[in-house]
Design a protein around this motif. Sequence first.
Motif, short mmCIF file in Angstrom:
data_model
loop_
_atom_site.label_atom_id
_atom_site.label_comp_id
_atom_site.label_asym_id
_atom_site.label_seq_id
_atom_site.Cartn_x
_atom_site.Cartn_y
_atom_site.Cartn_z
N CYS A 144 0.87 -1.17 0.00
CA CYS A 144 0.00 0.00 0.00
C CYS A 144 0.90 1.21 0.00
O CYS A 144 1.59 1.47 0.99
CB CYS A 144 -0.89 0.02 1.24
SG CYS A 144 -1.90 1.51 1.30
N ILE A 145 0.94 1.88 -1.10
CA ILE A 145 1.79 3.05 -1.20
C ILE A 145 0.95 4.28 -0.89
O ILE A 145 0.01 4.60 -1.62
CB ILE A 145 2.43 3.13 -2.59
CG1 ILE A 145 3.36 1.92 -2.76
CG2 ILE A 145 3.18 4.43 -2.77
CD1 ILE A 145 3.93 1.77 -4.14
N ARG A 146 1.27 4.92 0.22
CA ARG A 146 0.50 6.09 0.67
C ARG A 146 1.23 7.35 0.32
O ARG A 146 2.40 7.50 0.64
CB ARG A 146 0.37 6.09 2.19
CG ARG A 146 -0.40 4.97 2.77
CD ARG A 146 0.19 4.72 4.13
NE ARG A 146 0.02 3.33 4.45
CZ ARG A 146 -1.00 2.90 5.19
NH1 ARG A 146 -1.86 3.75 5.69
NH2 ARG A 146 -1.14 1.62 5.42
N CYS A 147 0.52 8.27 -0.29
CA CYS A 147 1.14 9.52 -0.70
C CYS A 147 0.39 10.70 -0.10
O CYS A 147 -0.83 10.68 0.00
CB CYS A 147 1.13 9.64 -2.22
SG CYS A 147 2.06 8.33 -3.05
N ALA A 148 1.16 11.70 0.30
CA ALA A 148 0.58 12.98 0.69
C ALA A 148 0.99 14.00 -0.36
O ALA A 148 2.14 14.04 -0.78
CB ALA A 148 1.12 13.40 2.06
N VAL A 149 0.01 14.78 -0.81
CA VAL A 149 0.31 15.86 -1.74
C VAL A 149 0.03 17.16 -0.99
O VAL A 149 -1.07 17.35 -0.46
CB VAL A 149 -0.55 15.76 -3.01
CG1 VAL A 149 -0.11 16.81 -4.02
CG2 VAL A 149 -0.44 14.37 -3.61
N VAL A 150 1.06 17.99 -0.90
CA VAL A 150 0.96 19.19 -0.08
C VAL A 150 0.90 20.41 -0.98
O VAL A 150 1.91 20.81 -1.58
CB VAL A 150 2.15 19.29 0.90
CG1 VAL A 150 1.95 20.47 1.85
CG2 VAL A 150 2.31 17.99 1.68
N GLY A 151 -0.29 20.98 -1.11
CA GLY A 151 -0.44 22.26 -1.78
C GLY A 151 -0.03 23.37 -0.82
O GLY A 151 0.32 23.11 0.34
N ASN A 152 -0.09 24.59 -1.27
CA ASN A 152 0.44 25.68 -0.46
C ASN A 152 -0.65 26.56 0.14
O ASN A 152 -0.40 27.69 0.54
CB ASN A 152 1.43 26.50 -1.29
CG ASN A 152 2.59 25.64 -1.79
OD1 ASN A 152 3.04 24.75 -1.08
ND2 ASN A 152 3.03 25.87 -3.01
N GLY A 153 -1.86 26.05 0.24
CA GLY A 153 -3.00 26.84 0.68
C GLY A 153 -2.93 27.25 2.15
O GLY A 153 -2.39 26.54 3.00
N GLY A 154 -3.53 28.42 2.43
CA GLY A 154 -3.51 28.99 3.77
C GLY A 154 -4.19 28.13 4.81
O GLY A 154 -3.97 28.31 6.01
N ILE A 155 -5.00 27.17 4.39
CA ILE A 155 -5.68 26.27 5.35
C ILE A 155 -4.67 25.51 6.20
O ILE A 155 -5.00 25.05 7.30
CB ILE A 155 -6.61 25.29 4.59
CG1 ILE A 155 -7.53 24.55 5.55
CG2 ILE A 155 -5.81 24.32 3.75
CD1 ILE A 155 -8.61 23.73 4.86
N LEU A 156 -3.42 25.39 5.73
CA LEU A 156 -2.41 24.64 6.49
C LEU A 156 -1.81 25.43 7.63
O LEU A 156 -1.19 24.85 8.54
CB LEU A 156 -1.30 24.16 5.55
CG LEU A 156 -1.65 22.92 4.73
CD1 LEU A 156 -0.55 22.59 3.75
CD2 LEU A 156 -1.91 21.73 5.64
N LYS A 157 -1.98 26.74 7.61
CA LYS A 157 -1.36 27.56 8.67
C LYS A 157 -1.97 27.20 10.02
O LYS A 157 -3.18 27.25 10.21
CB LYS A 157 -1.58 29.03 8.38
CG LYS A 157 -0.83 29.93 9.33
CD LYS A 157 -0.87 31.37 8.87
CE LYS A 157 0.13 32.19 9.66
NZ LYS A 157 0.37 33.48 9.03
N GLY A 158 -1.10 26.81 10.96
CA GLY A 158 -1.57 26.43 12.29
C GLY A 158 -2.27 25.08 12.32
O GLY A 158 -2.89 24.73 13.33
N SER A 159 -2.16 24.29 11.26
CA SER A 159 -2.92 23.03 11.17
C SER A 159 -2.30 21.91 12.00
O SER A 159 -2.99 20.94 12.34
CB SER A 159 -2.99 22.58 9.71
OG SER A 159 -1.70 22.19 9.26
N GLY A 160 -1.02 21.96 12.26
CA GLY A 160 -0.36 20.88 13.00
C GLY A 160 -0.34 19.55 12.27
O GLY A 160 -0.23 18.50 12.90
N GLN A 161 -0.42 19.57 10.93
CA GLN A 161 -0.50 18.32 10.17
C GLN A 161 0.87 17.75 9.77
O GLN A 161 0.96 16.72 9.11
CB GLN A 161 -1.34 18.54 8.90
CG GLN A 161 -2.79 18.89 9.17
CD GLN A 161 -3.52 17.76 9.86
OE1 GLN A 161 -3.54 16.63 9.41
NE2 GLN A 161 -4.13 18.07 11.00
#
Length: 370
Positions: A144-161
């Motif tokens: 199972c190859i799991r991938c994360a794709v990280v865009g640059n959207g402001g929703i990530l600010k302070g997200s702790g992800q």
Amino acid sequence: GRIPGFCAAPVGRMGCRCCWALWLLLLLTATCARLLFCWYSGAWPESGAWTSGPARQEACPRPLALALQQHAHFGGLFNLSIPVLLWDGLLTPELWDRLSHVKAPYGWHGVPREAITSTLSLLNGSESAELLAESHEPRGPWPCIRCAVVGNGGILKGSGQGRLIDAHDYVFRLNGAVIKGFEDDVGTKTSFYGFTVNTMKNSLINYRDLGFTSVPQGQGMRYIFIPSNTRDYVMLRSAILGVPVPEGPDKGDLPQAYFGPDVHAGKFKLLHPNFILYLTEKFLNSSVLNTYAQDIYMPSTGALVLLTALHTCDQVSAYGFITKNYWKFSNHYFERRKEPLKFYINHDLRLEATLWRDLHKAGIVQLYQH
Ligand SMILES: *[C@@H]1O[C@H](CO)[C@@H](O)[C@H](O)[C@H]1NC(C)=O
Ligand SMILES: *[C@@H]1O[C@H](CO)[C@@H](O)[C@H](O)[C@H]1NC(C)=O
Ligand SMILES: *[C@@H]1O[C@H](CO)[C@@H](O)[C@H](O)[C@H]1NC(C)=O
């Protein structure tokens, strides 16, 4: 509530239910190692369940291929056999005929033949045909190859992800992917960086003061070139050869300054123009294509990278991509003050937002939203 080695997620919490009868049936019939042993039942958990991330050594809890089988609309759109990358082995007279009549990024009309052939002749090994390293060892009998794709959207600010992002097998980033200072929110791992030469250089200029002083680099990192223009082929060729760009708008640029000192063909991947055409027609056929702006429209870099992952990985999570409530967040996570998202005519971000929402509802991508 858990069968060791089979069902990755505790029953209930992730909506994953193990079924022994199905499992035995699959054991007898499955020839494809990607076939699945957990019965997928329903959509992603809504927000709140985001504390549980992918953990290594576990089997695929929500395999994309199974979600596709169960979804009439998207099952009919996705073609997981279409080549994602272009390399020398695919260059036939028929391909040449077809693509030379279609303009970039969907083809080669207006791109000098020499720029294409000289570049492709360097992408001549099997590593140029595959995005993921062949050395990737499947864990357990069912990979199972799991991938994360990280865009640059402001929703990530302070997200702790960040920790959850880094827990994926592969992490894709793109354009102005600032990491330093945002590790808690966006993670630190980068396996792939996707871009056009234009978007990469614009990011380095426009976001320098906000921390984007260099493209992610490192041993084992791979670069995904989106061929939007002649200059992408010329930069790619120079990057593989490790020489300054000899001509065009990037003349004199040293590719190592962008991609780091270690140079070899396997480090650079080229998205297939025909794959970009397929993605545009099937997934992002914007009404902009009926307007004066049709010649400058193309899917955004983020959309191309996310759809690339969806045609490559067994399970995909998307972070920092546009959501329906985009207006709550800044344009990018690295802005100091909130700035509104900018809509340009060359992309259709509203259509992309609808696509991500629908793919999430269908259980095909896990879209980070809140
Ligand atoms: C999927 O892509 C492959 C390779 O390009 C092609 O041969 C096949 O016909 C496509 N399948 C569908 C259903 O379009
Ligand atoms: C690929 O091309 C390079 C440069 O032309 C050549 O040295 C190499 O042997 C080729 N590799 C394969 C696998 O054909
Ligand atoms: C794209 O949408 C237009 C309508 O805006 C339609 O006429 C066309 O057939 C669509 N193309 C594809 C490939 O679905």
